[in-house]
Design an enzyme around this catalytic site. Sequence first.
Site, short mmCIF file in Angstrom:
data_model
loop_
_atom_site.label_atom_id
_atom_site.label_comp_id
_atom_site.label_asym_id
_atom_site.label_seq_id
_atom_site.Cartn_x
_atom_site.Cartn_y
_atom_site.Cartn_z
N THR A 208 18.23 -5.16 -5.64
CA THR A 208 19.19 -5.02 -6.74
C THR A 208 20.11 -6.23 -6.59
OG1 THR A 208 19.07 -2.60 -6.76
CG2 THR A 208 21.01 -3.61 -7.77
N PRO A 209 19.84 -7.29 -7.35
CA PRO A 209 20.36 -8.62 -7.01
C PRO A 209 21.81 -8.89 -7.43
CG PRO A 209 18.97 -8.77 -8.94
CD PRO A 209 18.91 -7.34 -8.49
N CYS A 210 22.74 -8.25 -6.73
CA CYS A 210 24.14 -8.54 -7.02
C CYS A 210 24.51 -9.98 -6.63
CB CYS A 210 25.06 -7.54 -6.32
SG CYS A 210 24.84 -7.43 -4.54
N HIS A 211 23.65 -10.63 -5.84
CA HIS A 211 23.92 -12.03 -5.50
C HIS A 211 23.80 -12.95 -6.71
CE1 HIS A 211 19.52 -11.61 -5.08
NE2 HIS A 211 19.44 -12.88 -5.44
N ARG A 212 23.20 -12.47 -7.79
CA ARG A 212 23.05 -13.29 -9.01
C ARG A 212 24.27 -13.22 -9.91
NH1 ARG A 212 16.91 -11.17 -10.08
NH2 ARG A 212 16.00 -12.10 -8.19
#
Length: 240
Positions: A208-212
């Site tokens: 779940t790419p919260c880094h994006r």
Amino acid sequence: MTTSFLSDDDRWAAVEHRDRAADGAFFCGVRTTGVYCRPSCAGRPLRRNVAFYETREAARAAGLRACLRCRPDEPIETLAYGFGDTPLGLALAAISEAGLALLIMGSDRVEMREDLAARFPRARLQEDDAVAAPALAALAAAIDGGHPAALPLDERGTDLQRAVWKALREIPAGSTASYAKVAQAIGRPQAVRAVARACGANPVAVLTPCHRVVRSDGGLSGYRWGVERKRALLARERAA
């Protein structure tokens, strides 16, 4: 991995260590308070005041009542967890019957297990590398810029948090979005701060790419697993 608590010595050792793997295997009765508890209860009874019971029914038949602190009559959920190495360091995955409940990165196994225990205070934790392996493999594949296998998720959060996490998974690899853009995507354009908090509460690293998610000016904001990891993840995705 299954642990047995066949002797009273084993059971008392589990009580002393507040071992959640023992929850459900037996119940701990405390004569002085008249209650029965989970082995992991935060209470600190003296050994001479403790009796062990195979079932809660047996404890009640002995005249004991359920502890209000550990609530031994509530259902026990088992979480299997395991550790693995990734290109960006150590990771821990925890799996429930419903799916992947937690996927975090770190550097210290003890701290990471404590994080898991704090997030799921009523769960029985069992280390099982085989069960955790698919999630850890998916994480490693995602970090390497590949296409990780789809995994069922056991997401626990508010409606807004789950909406944010779903929107994050729709951001393509190699791309970024601002918190404001994510807020618009979930139909809550005024909820920018709430979106930022939901990103910070994301329980599933990278998949779940919260880094994006970045600031409106394109700058990197905080990342619960370290800004350097965030920078490395984005660089890897852009190069893939």
